[in-house]
Design an enzyme around this catalytic site. Sequence first.
Site, PDB file in Angstrom:
ATOM      1  N   ASP A 241      -2.895   8.708  -4.004  1.00 14.34           N
ATOM      2  CA  ASP A 241      -1.694   8.063  -3.633  1.00 14.34           C
ATOM      3  C   ASP A 241      -1.580   6.606  -4.403  1.00 14.34           C
ATOM      4  O   ASP A 241      -0.456   5.928  -4.084  1.00 14.34           O
ATOM      5  CB  ASP A 241      -1.482   7.754  -2.288  1.00 14.34           C
ATOM      6  CG  ASP A 241      -2.760   7.310  -1.531  1.00 14.34           C
ATOM      7  OD1 ASP A 241      -3.467   7.073  -2.142  1.00 14.34           O
ATOM      8  OD2 ASP A 241      -2.746   7.539  -0.394  1.00 14.34           O
TER       9      ASP A 241
ATOM     10  N   HIS B 162      -7.474   7.804   8.385  1.00 12.37           N
ATOM     11  CA  HIS B 162      -7.007   7.115   9.322  1.00 12.37           C
ATOM     12  C   HIS B 162      -7.471   7.318  10.928  1.00 12.37           C
ATOM     13  O   HIS B 162      -6.909   6.782  11.789  1.00 12.37           O
ATOM     14  CB  HIS B 162      -5.590   7.323   8.955  1.00 12.37           C
ATOM     15  CG  HIS B 162      -4.963   6.615   7.914  1.00 12.37           C
ATOM     16  ND1 HIS B 162      -5.113   5.526   7.496  1.00 12.37           N
ATOM     17  CD2 HIS B 162      -4.151   7.267   7.103  1.00 12.37           C
ATOM     18  CE1 HIS B 162      -4.403   5.256   6.246  1.00 12.37           C
ATOM     19  NE2 HIS B 162      -3.727   6.551   6.029  1.00 12.37           N
TER      20      HIS B 162
ATOM     21  N   HIS C  89      -4.273   3.356   0.767  1.00 13.83           N
ATOM     22  CA  HIS C  89      -4.131   3.253   2.156  1.00 13.83           C
ATOM     23  C   HIS C  89      -5.490   2.649   2.709  1.00 13.83           C
ATOM     24  O   HIS C  89      -6.393   3.197   2.250  1.00 13.83           O
ATOM     25  CB  HIS C  89      -3.616   4.106   3.289  1.00 13.83           C
ATOM     26  CG  HIS C  89      -2.201   4.421   2.817  1.00 13.83           C
ATOM     27  ND1 HIS C  89      -1.983   5.614   1.681  1.00 13.83           N
ATOM     28  CD2 HIS C  89      -0.912   3.858   3.128  1.00 13.83           C
ATOM     29  CE1 HIS C  89      -0.521   5.511   1.610  1.00 13.83           C
ATOM     30  NE2 HIS C  89      -0.036   4.827   2.594  1.00 13.83           N
TER      31      HIS C  89
ATOM     32  N   ASP D  14      -8.650   5.365  -1.901  1.00 18.29           N
ATOM     33  CA  ASP D  14      -6.996   5.802  -1.220  1.00 18.29           C
ATOM     34  C   ASP D  14      -6.219   4.582  -1.307  1.00 18.29           C
ATOM     35  O   ASP D  14      -6.622   3.387  -1.194  1.00 18.29           O
ATOM     36  CB  ASP D  14      -6.879   6.587  -0.042  1.00 18.29           C
ATOM     37  CG  ASP D  14      -5.856   7.035   0.512  1.00 18.29           C
ATOM     38  OD1 ASP D  14      -5.606   8.423   0.157  1.00 18.29           O
ATOM     39  OD2 ASP D  14      -5.009   6.256   0.889  1.00 18.29           O
TER      40      ASP D  14
END
Length: 359
Positions: A287, A170, A209, A207
């Site tokens: 995740d 991120h 995200h 991931d």
Amino acid sequence: MSTSLLSAKPNASSSALSSGPDDLRRTRILSSKLYFDVPSNKVPLIYSSTYDITFLGIEKMHPFDSSKWGRICQFLISEGVLEKRQIVEPLEASSDDLCVVHSESYLNGLKWSGKVALIIEVPPVALIPNFIVQKKLLHPFRKQVGGTILAAKLAKERGWAINVGGGFHHCSAESGGGFCAYADISLCIHFAFIRLDISRVMIIDLDAHQGNGHETDFSHDRRVYILDMFNPQIYPQDYEARRYIDQKVEVMSGTTTDDYLRKLDDALEVAARAFNPELIVYNAGTDILDGDPLGLLKISPSGIAIRDEKVFLFARDRNIPIIMLTSGGYMKSSARIIADSISNLSKKQIINTTSSQSW
């Protein structure tokens, strides 16, 4: 449609930086100490005890398990997958190393605890003196950055490398967030361009995200192909960065293991036809696990092991060096699942954790 080729990246000729900044970046990379020769008795698995974050109970205020990295290694050692003496310890990324991607103004901002608190999403950190934040929080992150950068060198030499940490996808050059303070993926790739004479890199970001940090950093660089398979219904919902994903694969909340793995198979087939990389950076967040409070997918532990196996075989079958980063995962069981997946890769001889031989 689950897979789409959407990149808004310009032609390669427009991706070049002006000579001044480019020369300075090159000088910083060539003078860095983060690349060093690793003895042949070590395996390309990178970890330091300083990765783990524990101070004043702050780590309990964010769902991320900030001690998972050490527990992964403990599981691997206790099960005989490797010995402690075989693990490679990286160096901490210096300010000069970080300035390969980050501006001095961004790094100076991290000297304010309030800024760090926003990035890691733990408001009480704003009240802690910055020298403590640097030592207990940012130092571990910088050590993991060093591990990610070194992983590319080891992968080029051995065929594969795993940084038991990193994957701060991120964070971009000018913006941190989502527990990501440094852009280790972007840094790793820029080091590889210069030090390993590599000109084509594929990021496979699995991931849950969206990897908006590296997408932003390589938005104008056709040397980097990004396959991002993520849940679009959760953080960060960065629609601008999505424009720069070369291959977007959306997996909605509630996606199950079989559906997920089918989409991954299809995506890897598309990627193989679209791009021929010299290095793969695999962001292997856990995740996606069923029950993860942030990922909201329903992938089984065995599904994660199969996922990792598919990506490593994708690389091995094409003789492409691969680095794996552990990235996100918000359940205490993540450490066990990551260790089991690495163990599975070793048992199936997809990676060799008993000697320095490459695949």
